[in-house]
Motif scaffolding. Structure first.
Motif, PDB file in Angstrom:
ATOM      1  N   LEU A  64     -25.015   4.739 -16.568  1.00 53.22           N
ATOM      2  CA  LEU A  64     -23.656   4.929 -16.958  1.00 53.22           C
ATOM      3  C   LEU A  64     -22.738   3.839 -16.549  1.00 53.22           C
ATOM      4  CD1 LEU A  64     -22.029   7.360 -18.244  1.00 53.22           C
ATOM      5  CD2 LEU A  64     -21.496   7.867 -15.512  1.00 53.22           C
ATOM      6  N   ILE A  65     -21.914   3.213 -17.346  1.00 57.94           N
ATOM      7  CA  ILE A  65     -21.056   2.098 -17.127  1.00 57.94           C
ATOM      8  C   ILE A  65     -19.650   2.921 -16.769  1.00 57.94           C
ATOM      9  CG2 ILE A  65     -19.762   0.254 -17.901  1.00 57.94           C
ATOM     10  CD1 ILE A  65     -21.993  -0.325 -19.704  1.00 57.94           C
ATOM     11  N   TYR A  66     -19.129   2.859 -15.356  1.00 62.19           N
ATOM     12  CA  TYR A  66     -17.988   3.509 -15.132  1.00 62.19           C
ATOM     13  C   TYR A  66     -16.884   2.459 -14.650  1.00 62.19           C
ATOM     14  CZ  TYR A  66     -19.572   2.338 -10.180  1.00 62.19           C
ATOM     15  OH  TYR A  66     -19.858   1.626  -9.098  1.00 62.19           O
ATOM     16  N   ASN A  67     -15.700   2.956 -14.838  1.00 61.00           N
ATOM     17  CA  ASN A  67     -14.220   2.138 -14.261  1.00 61.00           C
ATOM     18  C   ASN A  67     -14.211   2.292 -12.777  1.00 61.00           C
ATOM     19  OD1 ASN A  67     -11.387   2.243 -13.532  1.00 61.00           O
ATOM     20  ND2 ASN A  67     -11.498   1.103 -15.440  1.00 61.00           N
ATOM     21  N   LYS A  68     -14.206   1.306 -12.230  1.00 60.92           N
ATOM     22  CA  LYS A  68     -14.171   1.253 -10.787  1.00 60.92           C
ATOM     23  C   LYS A  68     -12.951   2.070 -10.110  1.00 60.92           C
ATOM     24  CE  LYS A  68     -17.437  -2.339  -9.046  1.00 60.92           C
ATOM     25  NZ  LYS A  68     -17.404  -3.681  -8.270  1.00 60.92           N
ATOM     26  N   ALA A  69     -11.683   1.637 -10.615  1.00 58.14           N
ATOM     27  CA  ALA A  69     -10.580   2.300  -9.998  1.00 58.14           C
ATOM     28  C   ALA A  69     -10.575   3.785 -10.223  1.00 58.14           C
ATOM     29  CB  ALA A  69      -9.568   1.491 -10.962  1.00 58.14           C
ATOM     30  N   GLU A  70     -10.892   4.531 -11.486  1.00 62.14           N
ATOM     31  CA  GLU A  70     -11.136   5.575 -11.725  1.00 62.14           C
ATOM     32  C   GLU A  70     -12.046   6.371 -10.726  1.00 62.14           C
ATOM     33  OE1 GLU A  70     -10.907   7.521 -15.510  1.00 62.14           O
ATOM     34  OE2 GLU A  70     -10.529   5.628 -16.656  1.00 62.14           O
ATOM     35  N   LEU A  71     -13.148   5.743 -10.612  1.00 60.82           N
ATOM     36  CA  LEU A  71     -14.123   6.238  -9.797  1.00 60.82           C
ATOM     37  C   LEU A  71     -13.542   6.419  -8.221  1.00 60.82           C
ATOM     38  CD1 LEU A  71     -17.201   7.655  -9.279  1.00 60.82           C
ATOM     39  CD2 LEU A  71     -17.613   5.144  -8.642  1.00 60.82           C
ATOM     40  N   LYS A  72     -12.994   5.326  -7.843  1.00 52.63           N
ATOM     41  CA  LYS A  72     -12.467   5.277  -6.535  1.00 52.63           C
ATOM     42  C   LYS A  72     -11.424   6.370  -6.301  1.00 52.63           C
ATOM     43  CE  LYS A  72     -10.230   2.018  -3.294  1.00 52.63           C
ATOM     44  NZ  LYS A  72      -9.034   3.136  -2.800  1.00 52.63           N
ATOM     45  N   SER A  73     -10.637   6.525  -7.260  1.00 47.57           N
ATOM     46  CA  SER A  73      -9.601   7.546  -6.979  1.00 47.57           C
ATOM     47  C   SER A  73     -10.223   9.110  -6.961  1.00 47.57           C
ATOM     48  CB  SER A  73      -8.569   7.586  -8.083  1.00 47.57           C
ATOM     49  OG  SER A  73      -9.009   7.860  -9.544  1.00 47.57           O
ATOM     50  N   THR A  74     -10.874   9.386  -7.711  1.00 49.15           N
ATOM     51  CA  THR A  74     -11.709  10.580  -7.756  1.00 49.15           C
ATOM     52  C   THR A  74     -12.691  10.858  -6.920  1.00 49.15           C
ATOM     53  OG1 THR A  74     -13.259   9.789  -9.391  1.00 49.15           O
ATOM     54  CG2 THR A  74     -11.455  10.787 -10.418  1.00 49.15           C
ATOM     55  N   PHE A  75     -13.300   9.936  -6.429  1.00 47.77           N
ATOM     56  CA  PHE A  75     -14.347   9.787  -5.150  1.00 47.77           C
ATOM     57  C   PHE A  75     -13.491  10.187  -3.845  1.00 47.77           C
ATOM     58  CE2 PHE A  75     -16.356   7.912  -1.535  1.00 47.77           C
ATOM     59  CZ  PHE A  75     -17.450   8.329  -1.721  1.00 47.77           C
ATOM     60  N   GLU A  76     -12.412   9.345  -3.736  1.00 44.03           N
ATOM     61  CA  GLU A  76     -11.709   9.761  -2.519  1.00 44.03           C
ATOM     62  C   GLU A  76     -10.994  11.161  -2.541  1.00 44.03           C
ATOM     63  OE1 GLU A  76      -9.062   6.233  -2.554  1.00 44.03           O
ATOM     64  OE2 GLU A  76     -10.314   5.097  -1.326  1.00 44.03           O
ATOM     65  N   ALA A  77     -10.810  11.684  -3.739  1.00 43.74           N
ATOM     66  CA  ALA A  77     -10.118  13.047  -3.603  1.00 43.74           C
ATOM     67  C   ALA A  77     -11.243  14.113  -3.605  1.00 43.74           C
ATOM     68  CB  ALA A  77      -9.373  13.331  -5.112  1.00 43.74           C
ATOM     69  N   GLY A  78     -12.555  13.588  -3.493  1.00 46.78           N
ATOM     70  CA  GLY A  78     -13.688  14.415  -3.314  1.00 46.78           C
ATOM     71  C   GLY A  78     -14.022  15.135  -4.672  1.00 46.78           C
ATOM     72  N   ALA A  79     -13.780  14.611  -5.818  1.00 50.30           N
ATOM     73  CA  ALA A  79     -14.107  15.153  -7.099  1.00 50.30           C
ATOM     74  C   ALA A  79     -14.674  14.103  -8.189  1.00 50.30           C
ATOM     75  CB  ALA A  79     -12.672  15.858  -7.599  1.00 50.30           C
TER      76      ALA A  79
END
Length: 289
Positions: A245-260
């Motif tokens: 799966l190719i993902y956008n790092k910025a979007e993953l970072k924001s949702t990861f840090e939000a626990g979601a």
């Protein structure tokens, strides 16, 4: 009388007009330049890069009559205060080949792989990352490592750096006949050295934790699949993959840090059919209709 040659040039007023026009054109061109740069760092561009790497691995496997593949892994982030953080590190593609020869001339492992010599790791665009959406649990009994695998489908399964490091570290392998296969992979340095040995390897791609993290004379860009507790958690032996799966790092970072990370982002990509599968016969990414 000395004849003067005709002087060519621009008056101050003419020069001011030229500069103004150039500035206007530059301003108009900036959005186009940004669009071009963004296109180079898009998921489609990354997919093309990955397809090229997979094609090279498949061709080399058939040529050498050996298991060859592509390893995806975050590099150790030298100079960073948090060098193992997968949210900050760069991800690379590394050509790997099966090497079961006894140490110190090989990995010394039945399922051992090492970096193909003469091929430098290729960095993926900074704005995107690649993961296999799989977590691996590993345990050690004597000298035998056993592992179980689980597909990520909850926020809890991608809530730590260890889990993110695990799912962004995986391999795609081709058989000696050039077919996509599922093969156990354990990447090591070219001399088969373990982290606990007195003599270490000078491998500049994969190496032990003590070599990669050496503050004065580091060797290796990436941690090898060592025994549990001999290297960073989340990196170790596992089965090769047939999808990613190719993902956008910025979007993953924001949702990861939000626990979601799963519920707010990755689940949406998975449900939208953004997972890329590999054609088992050609080694190319299966395109959407």
């Amino acid at each position: 009388m000395v004849a003067r040659g005709r002087q060519s040039g621009l008056s101050l007023t003419e020069m001011a007009v030229v500069v103004a026009v150039m500035a206007l054109l530059a301003g108009l061109a900036l959005p186009a330049v940004r669009m071009i740069m963004e296109s180079f760092e898009s998921g489609d561009s990354a997919a093309s890069m990955i397809s090229s790497a997979l094609a090279s691995a498949r061709a080399l496997a058939a040529k050498e009559g050996n298991y060859v593949g592509v390893r995806f892994q975050m590099a150790y982030n030298y100079g960073s205060s948090d060098p193992l953080n997968p949210l900050k590190a760069s991800q690379y593609m590394i050509l790997i080949e099966h090497d079961a020869d006894a140490a110190p001339v090989g990995t010394g492992l039945a399922n051992g792989f090492r970096a193909v010599e003469g091929h430098k790791p290729v960095k993926l665009p900074d704005s995107i990352g690649v993961m296999d959406l799989t977590l691996v649990s590993r345990s050690l009994a004597g000298s035998i490592i056993t592992f179980t695998e689980d597909v990520i489908d909850t926020d809890a399964e991608i809530s730590s750096q260890e889990q993110l490091r695990d799912t962004t570290t995986f391999s795609i392998i081709f058989s000696p006949s050039g077919k996509l296969v599922t093969h156990e992979v354990r990447v090591r340095n070219r001399n088969g050295r373990r982290n606990t040995e007195a003599t270490q390897s000078a491998d500049d791609v994969f190496n032990t934790d003590v070599q990669v993290t050496n503050p004065t004379a580091p060797f290796g860009m990436f941690h090898q699949d060592d025994y549990p507790k001999d290297g960073p958690a989340g990196i170790g032996p596992e089965l090769s993959r047939n999808r990613f799966l190719i993902y956008n790092k910025a979007e993953l970072k924001s949702t990861f840090e939000a626990g979601a990370a799963w519920s707010s982002y990755l689940a949406r990509l998975a449900l939208a059919g953004e997972t890329s599968y590999i054609n088992p016969n050609t080694g190319t990414i299966i395109t959407k209709d």
